[in-house]
Enzyme design. Sequence first.
Site, PDB file in Angstrom:
ATOM      1  CG  HIS A  27      10.053   6.510   0.964  1.00  0.00           C
ATOM      2  ND1 HIS A  27      10.650   6.340  -0.263  1.00  0.00           N
ATOM      3  CD2 HIS A  27      10.403   5.418   1.703  1.00  0.00           C
ATOM      4  CE1 HIS A  27      11.343   5.212  -0.267  1.00  0.00           C
ATOM      5  NE2 HIS A  27      11.201   4.633   0.917  1.00  0.00           N
ATOM      6  CD  GLU A  28       8.686   4.444   5.220  1.00  0.00           C
ATOM      7  OE1 GLU A  28       8.338   3.276   4.972  1.00  0.00           O
ATOM      8  OE2 GLU A  28       9.872   4.820   5.143  1.00  0.00           O
TER       9      GLU A  28
ATOM     10  CG  HIS B  24       7.711   1.162   1.091  1.00  0.00           C
ATOM     11  ND1 HIS B  24       8.383   0.593   0.029  1.00  0.00           N
ATOM     12  CD2 HIS B  24       8.635   1.894   1.781  1.00  0.00           C
ATOM     13  CE1 HIS B  24       9.660   0.949   0.082  1.00  0.00           C
ATOM     14  NE2 HIS B  24       9.839   1.742   1.124  1.00  0.00           N
TER      15      HIS B  24
ATOM     16  CG  HIS C 193       1.296  -4.681   1.021  1.00  0.00           C
ATOM     17  ND1 HIS C 193       0.718  -4.623   2.265  1.00  0.00           N
ATOM     18  CD2 HIS C 193       1.319  -5.994   0.685  1.00  0.00           C
ATOM     19  CE1 HIS C 193       0.399  -5.849   2.661  1.00  0.00           C
ATOM     20  NE2 HIS C 193       0.753  -6.687   1.728  1.00  0.00           N
TER      21      HIS C 193
END
Length: 233
Positions: A102-103, A106, A110
């Site tokens: 999940h991270e 991100h 980005h």
Amino acid sequence: MGYGMFFDPTYILVLIGLGLSMLASSKMKSTFAKYSKVRSLTGITGREAAARILQAEGITDVRIEHVSGNLTDHYDPRTKTVRLSDATYNNPSVAAIGVAAHECGHVMQHHQSYAPLKWRTALVPAANLGSNLAWPLIIIGLLINSSSSALLINIGIALFSAAVLFQLVTLPVEFNASSRALEVAGKAGLLNPQEVGQTKEVLQAAAMTYVAAAAGSILQLLRLLILTRGRRD
């Protein structure tokens, strides 16, 4: 003053928001605890999963670090760092891989200049300002009896609305990161089909905490509008 600021029926809105937050948090913690005990078939840790995902995506300028605490995982776009918590970093569980993925979702947002992420980042200063100053300004506006009271109330509500907007923009960012996580973890062979389903449960439970936070903020804004309507009129 007639508003019953400290003992008024609008507190039911606060209680509803608090209840939703507690339910979502409890569900997230129990779901994570359940699947943090399920060892992934690959046996890789959250840190290793994050490294493989970033490598598979051709992203080479992001660091992976350990951060203390439980469920304190996050991606810092300023330093391009994925920070994984105690329960994720060295844990070879299905839940740990899901959170790490999940991270990394991100990170991909980005890297690809995902619009909602850019909007959320731009809203951070206004949201912080709104969280800290909205209520003081509104309370002062309600307490004083002058021509500037309405202005203070309106500024406070505008600032709080910025914080609510931040919560709403956060929703597509978090759901999209989870979607990316499930897709890339499956493609990279980090999880088998059954584990993908288990990881989805973890990420959905986590996403509900953001939904509850947004709902709570909206209820708080509604309460502010009810409390200040008569005074502004």
